[in-house]
Design a protein around this motif. Structure first.
Motif, PDB file in Angstrom:
ATOM      1  N   LEU A  15      23.207  29.220  24.879  1.00  0.00           N
ATOM      2  CA  LEU A  15      24.551  29.286  24.320  1.00  0.00           C
ATOM      3  C   LEU A  15      24.866  28.016  23.544  1.00  0.00           C
ATOM      4  N   ASP A  16      25.143  28.175  22.261  1.00  0.00           N
ATOM      5  CA  ASP A  16      25.664  27.059  21.481  1.00  0.00           C
ATOM      6  C   ASP A  16      27.058  26.752  22.034  1.00  0.00           C
ATOM      7  N   ILE A  17      27.485  25.518  21.953  1.00  0.00           N
ATOM      8  CA  ILE A  17      28.769  25.138  22.562  1.00  0.00           C
ATOM      9  C   ILE A  17      29.909  25.164  21.541  1.00  0.00           C
ATOM     10  N   ASP A  18      29.813  24.294  20.499  1.00  0.00           N
ATOM     11  CA  ASP A  18      30.924  24.197  19.546  1.00  0.00           C
ATOM     12  C   ASP A  18      30.981  25.412  18.637  1.00  0.00           C
ATOM     13  N   GLY A  19      32.153  26.038  18.592  1.00  0.00           N
ATOM     14  CA  GLY A  19      32.329  27.214  17.750  1.00  0.00           C
ATOM     15  C   GLY A  19      31.999  28.513  18.461  1.00  0.00           C
ATOM     16  N   VAL A  20      31.332  28.412  19.621  1.00  0.00           N
ATOM     17  CA  VAL A  20      30.989  29.615  20.390  1.00  0.00           C
ATOM     18  C   VAL A  20      31.773  29.638  21.707  1.00  0.00           C
ATOM     19  N   GLY A  35      24.963  31.811  18.620  1.00  0.00           N
ATOM     20  CA  GLY A  35      25.490  30.690  17.855  1.00  0.00           C
ATOM     21  C   GLY A  35      26.398  31.113  16.724  1.00  0.00           C
ATOM     22  N   ASP A  36      27.133  30.129  16.179  1.00  0.00           N
ATOM     23  CA  ASP A  36      28.027  30.404  15.047  1.00  0.00           C
ATOM     24  C   ASP A  36      27.458  29.888  13.730  1.00  0.00           C
ATOM     25  N   ASP A  37      26.272  29.256  13.798  1.00  0.00           N
ATOM     26  CA  ASP A  37      25.642  28.734  12.589  1.00  0.00           C
ATOM     27  C   ASP A  37      24.430  29.595  12.260  1.00  0.00           C
ATOM     28  N   SER A  41      21.117  27.044  11.581  1.00  0.00           N
ATOM     29  CA  SER A  41      20.627  26.220  12.688  1.00  0.00           C
ATOM     30  C   SER A  41      20.421  27.024  13.968  1.00  0.00           C
ATOM     31  N   ASP A  42      21.392  27.864  14.306  1.00  0.00           N
ATOM     32  CA  ASP A  42      21.322  28.600  15.572  1.00  0.00           C
ATOM     33  C   ASP A  42      20.443  29.839  15.444  1.00  0.00           C
ATOM     34  N   VAL A  43      20.833  30.729  14.540  1.00  0.00           N
ATOM     35  CA  VAL A  43      20.159  32.023  14.449  1.00  0.00           C
ATOM     36  C   VAL A  43      18.800  31.896  13.760  1.00  0.00           C
TER      37      VAL A  43
HETATM   38 MG   LIG Z   1      28.164  25.770  16.752  1.00  0.00          MG
END
Ligand SMILES: [Mg+2]
Length: 271
Positions: free
Chosen positions: A17-22, A211-213, A216-218
């Motif tokens: 789990l991404d933290i910021d934005g998620v 993630g929301d990015d 970077s995330d996906v």
């Molecule tokens: Mg994020």
């Protein structure tokens, strides 16, 4: 809810789990996020909180997640600092120049901080403190032979007062000036995702990254063989998602939709 019909994700055993934005935006939890994390836990999914956040030491990030009600375990928070230290150990970089706020330096306690003859320059987050003088010191060290390590290279992130420059633009400035490529240890580096799965005893295909990015995330997760779920919260922008060559395994409105996606209970609604 997700684009392209319901994805086939029956084998998932662990969730990154991404933290910021998620899970949080600024100081507040995303609506439904605490409940969603509880549901994932009670569905027996192993959880890791993975973040490129380089403005706080791991200890503070863990405390913040506890305050918001996410109950992270002691080893559950994964930051780029851990991988940067591993990299320095492997390459014998004992003396390092640290471009980051004082608080984050506690994560680098085993390395010797120096302004002279550094083996490596490690770039984290200085936010509004990034200055010509500081960047120029780092530039000179790299020109003199120091390795350039970036904790992350995100372009921008969502602060409560709006989209804001992240660390990436400053890393790019040093790369441009020195004509050297930074070793980026945070997301989307595949080795960062491997570090996050360390000790979980799951194959990459049995994990999912939320993630929301999209890059970077996906994109990073997919590159490491991990299914990537994009949420429409935080820094998500429809135009950026559509312009990207990255095709998420699923796209959902928020973290609140993820438990139903990963466990095969019948879903009550769609679209
Ligand atoms: Mg994020």
């Amino acid at each position: 809810v997700e684009r392209g019909g319901r994805p086939h994700l029956p084998e998932i055993e662990a969730v990154l789990l991404d933290i910021d934005g998620v899970l949080r935006i600024g100081d507040d939890a995303v609506p439904g996020a605490v409940e969603a994390v509880k549901q994932l836990r009670s569905a027996d999914l192993a959880l890791r909180f993975v973040t490129n956040t380089t403005s706080q030491p791991s200890r503070r990030i863990t405390e913040e997640l506890e305050r918001l009600g996410f109950e992270p375990g002691p080893e559950a928070v994964v930051t780029p600092a851990g991988l940067a230290i591993k990299r320095c150990r492997e390459l014998g970089h004992g003396r390092v120049m640290l471009l980051m706020n004082e608080a984050v330096k506690e994560d680098f306690g085993e390395l010797q901080e120096t302004e002279d003859e550094a083996d490596a320059v490690i770039v984290g987050d200085l936010g509004e403190e990034f200055s010509y003088e500081i960047l120029n010191r780092a530039f000179r060290a790299v020109i003199d032979g120091a390795a350039l390590i970036a904790l992350q290279k995100n372009r921008y992130w969502l602060k409560p007062n709006g989209l804001s420059l992240d660390v990436g633009p400053f890393v790019a400035a040093l790369e441009y000036a020195t004509e050297k490529e930074a070793d980026v240890v945070g997301k989307p580096a595949p080795s960062f995702f491997e570090l996050a799965l360390d000790g979980l005893d799951v194959e990459p295909g049995q994990a999912a990254m939320v993630g929301d990015d999209i890059e970077s995330d996906v994109g990073g997760a997919l590159e490491a063989g991990i299914p990537g779920i994009l949420v429409r919260t935080g820094k998500y922008r429809e135009d950026a998602a559509e312009a990207s060559s990255v095709e998420p395994t699923a796209t959902v409105d928020s973290i609140a939709d993820v438990p139903a996606l990963l466990r095969s209970e019948p879903r009550s609604s769609s679209g």
